[in-house]
Design an enzyme around this catalytic site. Structure first.
Site, PDB file in Angstrom:
ATOM      1  N   CYS A  50       0.797  -1.254  -0.022  1.00  0.00           N
ATOM      2  CA  CYS A  50      -0.151  -0.052   0.045  1.00  0.00           C
ATOM      3  C   CYS A  50       0.749   1.194   0.006  1.00  0.00           C
ATOM      4  O   CYS A  50       2.016   1.186   0.360  1.00  0.00           O
ATOM      5  CB  CYS A  50      -0.831   0.012   1.224  1.00  0.00           C
TER       6      CYS A  50
ATOM      7  N   HIS B 225      -8.674   5.696   4.814  1.00  0.00           N
ATOM      8  CA  HIS B 225      -8.438   6.706   5.922  1.00  0.00           C
ATOM      9  C   HIS B 225      -9.395   7.855   5.860  1.00  0.00           C
ATOM     10  O   HIS B 225      -9.201   8.776   6.444  1.00  0.00           O
ATOM     11  CB  HIS B 225      -6.924   7.370   5.579  1.00  0.00           C
TER      12      HIS B 225
HETATM   13  N1  GLN Z   1      -3.093  -6.498   7.657  1.00  0.00           N
HETATM   14  C1  GLN Z   1      -2.753  -5.324   8.102  1.00  0.00           C
HETATM   15  C2  GLN Z   1      -4.036  -4.587   8.553  1.00  0.00           C
HETATM   16  O1  GLN Z   1      -4.879  -4.994   7.985  1.00  0.00           O
HETATM   17  C3  GLN Z   1      -2.145  -4.423   7.010  1.00  0.00           C
HETATM   18  C4  GLN Z   1      -1.645  -3.383   7.427  1.00  0.00           C
HETATM   19  C5  GLN Z   1      -0.679  -2.269   6.330  1.00  0.00           C
HETATM   20  O2  GLN Z   1      -0.589  -2.914   5.231  1.00  0.00           O
HETATM   21  N2  GLN Z   1      -0.354  -1.266   6.767  1.00  0.00           N
HETATM   22  O3  GLN Z   1      -3.835  -3.697   9.166  1.00  0.00           O
HETATM   23 ZN    ZN Z   2      -1.806  -1.655   3.716  1.00  0.00          ZN
END
Ligand code: GLN
Ligand code: ZN
Length: 719
Positions: free
Chosen positions: A602, A651
């Site tokens: 991400c 977010h």
């Molecule tokens: N599995 C994690 C979550 O869902 C992934 C978090 C992330 O990619 N920063 O929070």
């Molecule tokens: Zn993520």
């Protein structure tokens, strides 16, 4: 002559004073006056810590949010009148805030300014550095230099001519800004001089620096990356007070003009192990004896470290760590050694590395072919456009309170486990009710995706109060890896099996990947990134095998740090790709074809992603996409991998409407064949309120149903 220079001491302060001040002001609890007074006081504390250990230190480091933003405002790129903190903070965290980006591959995020279309700047010397480093302060006034601004802007100039035009205009603007220093020596920070391509820009940079240095005594400070020899030599010819660079024992030093000090980065700013001062003494003695003026400093600003070593350490670690304050002390100890002072503390400061006994196991054979995997996964019975989530469900206050009570011993582990199971039951019930296809347990037991694994693996030390700044007022606690990581018992197995026992639908086992675990921890002493990553992969490999042996059909590896760890230097990238490939294969390479492998990424620039997906060869990749232009998928369209670009922004507190999600999915389908599209949010739902998460997931499932109807099920047939 030898002097010591400290810089970058954490603005967080010894007890998170900075965080409390900023957040107090934002929440309305503190007036602007109180905020500024508080910051002055904190600046005093920091100055004292510097003064106790080193000869020289900067003034004006205590930004109100981020030094890059300060610079942008001081150069007139954004309107924020001096004294108007509302306007300033709007740029940092308001609606039209500047984007955040990783700073030189560290975990600090800076605000990324935009350069003006035409190379015209309107410097406001009165603003900078407002208000903390006012000229009456002691210390060397400091600011980020023009080259770093140009290289790190949102819109770095594309053609050499534009680079030249911006640098020339900035040269004049900086001339005015430096006037505020009133003739004192200025510390100009130019870490970007270590980036690829700096050599090509030197012919325009050198005259700029020369003009500035002729008017103001200047120390040009580079850090993080060692300079190319040609760049270092050229800079050394400038009429500088000092040239700062990362020192590499064994590599030749530049030959500076008479009167220019070499400011050598000799201690870590980004690692936690005490420095071998005796080795440095030996390497530096000839330089000093040759009559070269040397200033000793760190290889990176010290804010990547916690303030000081302040809590009890496990037996093997005592006397081995150095955080920010200890780094300052190292500088003074080293100076003493070079001056021939016999100091028992300096002699005993460093201990040889702890043993790192790891017998590498053979790399698993490559994964079964894509075709064999497809065949083996057919019985998963997934519909077209399978819906799923990334892992975490909202972390309620109640969950956090439970963890605190467990830590403090108020809650016994059995009771804690029962509460976690309760949360998992609720998450599964909710996902079934919403009609999601691939379920998760919801990660209620995880405080943080790295710290949680660090707590469950042998070889890591986690701290209570070792906070460092991530951006603005946000902090985190990097764990310290000190021995080969070993699995003590279940990492994710227990919770995943429990969740799977509650539903006939497939549940994903979700693990933080080895790159991210290594990237967001401090590395072991004397052990490099590659070796650390592979050792972590090995520890996860055991878990993943066990998970599959117990009947779990999907494994998801989270690697949000994958692309941010892409080396800044082009020539190091092929080696990095190889580490990533081997590490991923070590984690998932033993899995039978019937177990579906997911990868989650991400918030990165996906331009460099393709070779990584080719090398890692996962079955499904979920990535954040709601804030990106869907055309990034174009470069991935012909890869034999399913993709789940985010259906909504996790977010945003605003509800994502069904039509909006549907439109986004249809946008993705312009770049991807329908049988390859998955439907999931951008990232975990941890930071959302429960009702926000539920509303968005409901809409996501609804939008998927509509999409299936519109596509008639036929085109999207997965078989
Ligand atoms: N599995 C994690 C979550 O869902 C992934 C978090 C992330 O990619 N920063 O929070
Ligand atoms: Zn993520």
């Amino acid at each position: 002559m030898i002097r010591t220079l400290g810089f970058g001491l954490p603005r967080l302060g010894p007890n998170l004073e900075y965080k409390r001040l900023l957040e107090g002001f934002w929440s309305g609890l503190l007036s602007q006056e109180k905020l500024l007074a508080g910051l002055q006081e904190l600046e005093g504390l920091r100055a004292t810590a510097y003064r106790e250990a080193v000869d020289l230190h900067p003034a004006g480091e205590l930004s109100l949010y981020d030094p890059m933003l300060d610079l942008a405002v001081a150069l007139g790129l954004y309107a924020a009148p001096a004294g108007d903190l509302e306007a300033y903070y709007a740029l940092a965290r308001g609606n039209g805030a500047l984007p955040l980006r990783k700073w030189f591959g560290t975990n600090y995020h800076y605000l990324v300014p935009r350069l003006p279309e035409r190379p015209q700047y309107a410097p406001r010397p009165g603003w900078f550095p407002y208000p903390i480093g006012a000229p009456q302060e002691e210390g060397l006034p400091t600011l980020i230099g023009p080259y770093t601004l140009v290289r790190l802007a949102q819109n770095p100039p594309a053609s050499p001519m534009e680079v030249q035009a911006h640098l020339e205009a900035l040269g004049e603007a900086y001339g005015e800004l430096l006037g505020w220093a009133g003739g004192r020596t200025v510390l100009l920070q130019e870490p970007a001089l270590g980036l690829d391509g700096a050599g090509d820009h030197l012919s325009w940079l050198l005259p700029v620096y020369r003009t500035l240095a002729e008017r103001t005594p200047l120390v040009l400070l580079t850090y993080y990356l060692p300079l190319e020899p040609g760049v270092a030599e050229a800079l050394a010819q400038l009429p500088l007070k000092g040239l700062g660079l990362v020192y590499q024992p064994g590599s030749p030093l530049p030959h500076p003009a008479p009167g220019t000090a070499l400011v050598l980065g000799v201690v870590e700013g980004n690692g936690v192990w005490r420095t071998d001062l005796a080795a440095l003494q030996e390497a530096l003695t000839p330089v000093v004896e040759a009559g070269q003026e040397v200033w000793l400093t760190s290889k990176a600003p010290l804010f990547h470290l916690p303030w000081r070593v302040a809590e009890p350490l496990p037996p093997g670690l005592e006397g081995r760590l150095a955080f920010a304050v200890e780094r300052l002390k190292e500088l003074s100890l080293l100076k003493g050694l070079l001056l021939g002072e016999g100091n028992p503390e300096a002699q005993a400061w460093h201990t040889p590395p702890l043993p790192w006994d790891r017998v590498p196991s053979p790399i698993p054979p490559s994964r079964p072919s894509r075709q064999v995997r497809r065949q083996g996964q057919k019985d998963l019975g997934l519909p077209p456009f399978p819906t799923t989530t990334i892992g975490s469900f909202p972390q309620t206050q109640e969950l956090r309170a439970l963890r605190r009570r467990l830590r403090s011993g108020q809650l016994d582990p059995a009771a804690y486990r029962a509460r976690i199971q309760e949360a998992i039951r609720e998450n599964i019930r909710l996902q079934e009710e919403l009609g999601l296809d691939v379920l998760v347990h919801g990660e209620p037991e995880r405080s943080d995706m790295v710290e949680f694994f660090a707590e469950r693996l042998e070889g890591f030390h986690t701290t209570q109060g070792g906070f460092v700044l991530s951006y603005g007022s946000r902090v985190w606690r990097p764990p310290i890896l000190f021995a080969p990581p070993k699995r003590r018992g279940s990492l994710v197995l227990e919770e995943t099996l429990y969740a799977q026992s509650l539903t006939p639908k497939p549940v994903k086992a979700i693990l933080t990947g080895p790159i991210t675990l290594a990237a967001w921890s401090y590395l072991p002493q004397g052990v490099g990134f590659r070796e650390t990553v592979l050792a972590l992969a090995e520890a996860l490999r055991e878990e993943v095998k066990e998970v599959a042996a117990q009947g779990i059909r999907m494994v998801q590896v989270d690697e949000p740090a994958l692309l941010e760890k892409l080396p800044l230097r082009e020539r190091e990238r092929p080696g990095y790709l190889e580490v990533v490939r081997e590490a991923f294969l070590r984690v998932v390479g033993d899995l039978p074809p019937g177990v579906q492998v997911h990868l989650h990424l991400c918030y990165s620039d996906y331009a460099a992603l393709r070779p990584f997906l080719e090398a890692m060869d996962p079955d499904v990749v979920s990535l954040e996409g709601a804030r990106q232009d869907p055309s990034f998928l174009e470069a991935l369209a012909d890869l034999p991998v399913d993709l789940g670009p985010g259906a909504f922004d996790v977010h945003s507190p605003l509800e994502a409407r069904v039509e909006e999600i549907l439109a986004r999915l249809q946008g993705y389908l312009r770049h991807l064949p329908p049988e390859r599209l998955w439907v999931n949010p951008d990232c975990g739902l941890k930071t959302r309120k429960p009702e926000e998460a539920v509303a968005n997931l409901r809409n996501m499932v609804e939008a998927t149903k509509k999409l299936r109807e519109r596509m008639g099920g036929k085109d999207a047939d997965r078989t």
